[in-house]
Design a protein around this motif. Sequence first.
Motif, PDB file in Angstrom:
ATOM      1  N   HIS A  94       0.834  -1.205   0.000  1.00 10.72           N
ATOM      2  CA  HIS A  94       0.000   0.000   0.000  1.00 10.72           C
ATOM      3  C   HIS A  94       0.870   1.257   0.000  1.00 10.72           C
ATOM      4  CE1 HIS A  94      -3.944  -1.710   0.169  1.00 10.72           C
ATOM      5  NE2 HIS A  94      -3.727  -2.361   1.307  1.00 10.72           N
ATOM      6  N   PHE A  97       1.989   2.295  -3.465  1.00  8.00           N
ATOM      7  CA  PHE A  97       0.968   2.604  -4.477  1.00  8.00           C
ATOM      8  C   PHE A  97       0.673   4.096  -4.486  1.00  8.00           C
ATOM      9  CE2 PHE A  97      -3.375   3.049  -6.055  1.00  8.00           C
ATOM     10  CZ  PHE A  97      -3.305   2.303  -7.214  1.00  8.00           C
ATOM     11  N   ASP A  99      -2.001   6.845  -5.481  1.00  9.28           N
ATOM     12  CA  ASP A  99      -3.421   7.002  -5.805  1.00  9.28           C
ATOM     13  C   ASP A  99      -3.596   7.644  -7.175  1.00  9.28           C
ATOM     14  OD1 ASP A  99      -4.299   5.887  -3.448  1.00  9.28           O
ATOM     15  OD2 ASP A  99      -4.446   7.795  -2.382  1.00  9.28           O
ATOM     16  N   LEU A 106      -7.590  -1.778 -12.312  1.00 10.43           N
ATOM     17  CA  LEU A 106      -8.404  -2.014 -11.120  1.00 10.43           C
ATOM     18  C   LEU A 106      -9.885  -2.096 -11.491  1.00 10.43           C
ATOM     19  CD1 LEU A 106      -6.627   0.366  -8.579  1.00 10.43           C
ATOM     20  CD2 LEU A 106      -6.568  -2.134  -8.596  1.00 10.43           C
ATOM     21  N   GLN A 138      -4.336  -3.245  -3.596  1.00  8.08           N
ATOM     22  CA  GLN A 138      -5.457  -2.335  -3.816  1.00  8.08           C
ATOM     23  C   GLN A 138      -6.748  -3.096  -4.099  1.00  8.08           C
ATOM     24  OE1 GLN A 138      -5.684   1.181  -3.669  1.00  8.08           O
ATOM     25  NE2 GLN A 138      -3.784   0.793  -2.548  1.00  8.08           N
ATOM     26  N   LYS A 141      -8.084  -4.506  -0.845  1.00  3.40           N
ATOM     27  CA  LYS A 141      -8.669  -3.456  -0.007  1.00  3.40           C
ATOM     28  C   LYS A 141     -10.014  -2.994  -0.552  1.00  3.40           C
ATOM     29  CE  LYS A 141      -7.724   1.284   1.534  1.00  3.40           C
ATOM     30  NZ  LYS A 141      -6.714   2.382   1.513  1.00  3.40           N
ATOM     31  N   ARG A 142     -10.095  -2.777  -1.844  1.00  6.91           N
ATOM     32  CA  ARG A 142     -11.304  -2.218  -2.447  1.00  6.91           C
ATOM     33  C   ARG A 142     -12.451  -3.218  -2.544  1.00  6.91           C
ATOM     34  NH1 ARG A 142      -9.304   1.973  -7.150  1.00  6.91           N
ATOM     35  NH2 ARG A 142      -7.521   2.846  -5.992  1.00  6.91           N
TER      36      ARG A 142
END
Length: 327
Positions: A94, A97, A99, A106, A138, A141-142
């Motif tokens: 994380h 990464f 944003d 993704l 990611q 997490k998402r």
Amino acid sequence: PGLDKTGCLRGGGALTQAASAMAVQAGGCYVILASESICGSAKHPPPAGAQLQVFDCTNQPREVPVVVAAPRGKTSLEEWLQPLEFGADLAEHHRHFVDGTRQWILKDIDDWRRDLNGSRCRALLAGPGFGKSAIVAQVWKRTGDHSLALHLCQHNNSAKRDPKRLVTSLAYQIAQAFPQIRDALERVCARETAARAVDVRDDARELAECLLLQPLNECAPQTDGGRFLIVIDALDEAEHASKNSLLELIARDFHKLPPWVAVLVTARPELDVRKTLAPLRPTVLDAETYRGKCDADVRIYLRTILLQSSVDAHRIDAVVDSVANKS
């Protein structure tokens, strides 16, 4: 209050269970008489079949027994399956990464996961530096509540590259999400012969059939938010002694998983990986094929870094153009 590791309720153990039971059964005020050994704690759980004597003190003198369920303690699942921990690895990915980058892949992954008729297993192949592990972190997490189980292979960690440990660790994670599967696996591990097989079995395919394929195919959860996701990162790092049993296991058997499960795997596009995963029709992510999207990601990355630096804000666009055009 939540359950502690012994199965007792935090904030009072058996006494809290009794109070909760009384509120459900009749309401009112009660006096509970119990010895310390019956109350239970994290170190000293109540004995199986223990009872609390509860006296109604609302002008209706009666004795109401409340049965305290036997605690789970450290379950046989955790002892036999030995789940692996990836929290620190995810946190590190994380941090790397930026944003705003890789949004195109993704979204593509999320669209595939939400498609109930989509392929059971999706393989993403990309070279070093593309950010596969950061993308995986990611995605995990998402996906939120639909993130079912995760495994990050590591070539320098014998446990995390072991096919059997992958199967047992995934099984444990899935069991935490679905009580039906947890109960089924606990019954398997409770039987002496099956438990011993989990411990010494050499065939990862047989283990996967017992701990993953059969239990998952007997479960059918709601899929309103799309399919539940299993993520396996860096398959190429599972190679040991010139053999990658994990790669073969996924290619041969994971298509047998039920339709409510989606499996995302990543690896480097090495020749043996591409050959073994060919039936899954892997997506090869390379900068040439996805030049426009990758160039946009580079610009977002550069702008983010420069905004944190001492570069004059009025010069950032020019610097980004200069560096991006040379990349």
